[in-house]
Design a protein around this motif. Structure first.
Motif, mmCIF file in Angstrom:
data_model
loop_
_atom_site.group_PDB
_atom_site.id
_atom_site.type_symbol
_atom_site.label_atom_id
_atom_site.label_comp_id
_atom_site.label_asym_id
_atom_site.label_seq_id
_atom_site.Cartn_x
_atom_site.Cartn_y
_atom_site.Cartn_z
ATOM 1 N N SER A 1 0.829 -1.196 0.000
ATOM 2 C CA SER A 1 0.000 0.000 0.000
ATOM 3 C C SER A 1 0.871 1.257 0.000
ATOM 4 O O SER A 1 0.624 2.204 -0.746
ATOM 5 N N ARG A 2 1.898 1.255 0.833
ATOM 6 C CA ARG A 2 2.800 2.399 0.915
ATOM 7 C C ARG A 2 3.550 2.593 -0.398
ATOM 8 O O ARG A 2 3.734 3.725 -0.855
ATOM 9 N N ALA A 3 3.972 1.512 -1.016
ATOM 10 C CA ALA A 3 4.674 1.599 -2.296
ATOM 11 C C ALA A 3 3.750 2.159 -3.383
ATOM 12 O O ALA A 3 4.190 2.953 -4.217
ATOM 13 N N LEU A 4 2.494 1.755 -3.368
ATOM 14 C CA LEU A 4 1.536 2.261 -4.352
ATOM 15 C C LEU A 4 1.323 3.761 -4.181
ATOM 16 O O LEU A 4 1.327 4.512 -5.162
ATOM 17 N N VAL A 5 1.165 4.209 -2.956
ATOM 18 C CA VAL A 5 0.988 5.644 -2.696
ATOM 19 C C VAL A 5 2.217 6.422 -3.143
ATOM 20 O O VAL A 5 2.109 7.478 -3.775
ATOM 21 N N THR A 6 3.405 5.912 -2.832
ATOM 22 C CA THR A 6 4.647 6.568 -3.239
ATOM 23 C C THR A 6 4.747 6.649 -4.757
ATOM 24 O O THR A 6 5.132 7.691 -5.307
ATOM 25 N N ALA A 7 4.385 5.581 -5.454
ATOM 26 C CA ALA A 7 4.427 5.577 -6.913
ATOM 27 C C ALA A 7 3.437 6.589 -7.493
ATOM 28 O O ALA A 7 3.762 7.296 -8.462
ATOM 29 N N LEU A 8 2.255 6.692 -6.923
ATOM 30 C CA LEU A 8 1.267 7.656 -7.409
ATOM 31 C C LEU A 8 1.736 9.093 -7.192
ATOM 32 O O LEU A 8 1.582 9.944 -8.075
ATOM 33 N N ILE A 9 2.333 9.369 -6.045
ATOM 34 C CA ILE A 9 2.859 10.709 -5.775
ATOM 35 C C ILE A 9 3.985 11.036 -6.750
ATOM 36 O O ILE A 9 4.030 12.137 -7.320
ATOM 37 N N LEU A 10 4.884 10.096 -6.969
ATOM 38 C CA LEU A 10 5.987 10.313 -7.899
ATOM 39 C C LEU A 10 5.471 10.547 -9.314
ATOM 40 O O LEU A 10 5.933 11.452 -10.014
ATOM 41 N N GLY A 11 4.506 9.738 -9.732
ATOM 42 C CA GLY A 11 3.908 9.917 -11.055
ATOM 43 C C GLY A 11 3.227 11.267 -11.184
ATOM 44 O O GLY A 11 3.322 11.928 -12.223
ATOM 45 N N GLY A 12 2.542 11.709 -10.133
ATOM 46 C CA GLY A 12 1.901 13.022 -10.141
ATOM 47 C C GLY A 12 2.916 14.144 -10.278
ATOM 48 O O GLY A 12 2.689 15.119 -11.008
ATOM 49 N N LEU A 13 4.042 14.020 -9.594
ATOM 50 C CA LEU A 13 5.091 15.036 -9.710
ATOM 51 C C LEU A 13 5.677 15.078 -11.120
ATOM 52 O O LEU A 13 5.949 16.158 -11.646
ATOM 53 N N VAL A 14 5.852 13.910 -11.714
ATOM 54 C CA VAL A 14 6.369 13.859 -13.087
ATOM 55 C C VAL A 14 5.420 14.581 -14.030
ATOM 56 O O VAL A 14 5.846 15.402 -14.850
ATOM 57 N N VAL A 15 4.125 14.307 -13.914
ATOM 58 C CA VAL A 15 3.126 14.967 -14.761
ATOM 59 C C VAL A 15 3.124 16.465 -14.498
ATOM 60 O O VAL A 15 3.061 17.269 -15.435
ATOM 61 N N LEU A 16 3.211 16.870 -13.247
ATOM 62 C CA LEU A 16 3.224 18.290 -12.899
ATOM 63 C C LEU A 16 4.433 18.994 -13.504
ATOM 64 O O LEU A 16 4.304 20.065 -14.110
ATOM 65 N N PHE A 17 5.628 18.422 -13.364
ATOM 66 C CA PHE A 17 6.829 19.029 -13.928
ATOM 67 C C PHE A 17 6.752 19.095 -15.447
ATOM 68 O O PHE A 17 7.167 20.079 -16.055
#
Length: 43
Positions: A18-34
């Protein structure tokens, strides 16, 4: 790792997943934002 009962080990694995999934989603969101910011700056 300590010797936990099988049920506790399953719970630990579930939490890690669960923690890994949340971390991956946050990282993916940052990539899209940048990426979006970079495109906006070029226009």
């Amino acid at each position: 790792m300590t010797d936990l009962p099988p049920l506790d080990q399953a719970e630990v694995r579930r939490r890690q997943r669960s923690r890994a999934l949340v971390t991956a989603l946050i990282l993916g969101g940052l990539v899209v934002l940048f990426y979006a910011i970079s495109i906006a700056k070029m226009l």
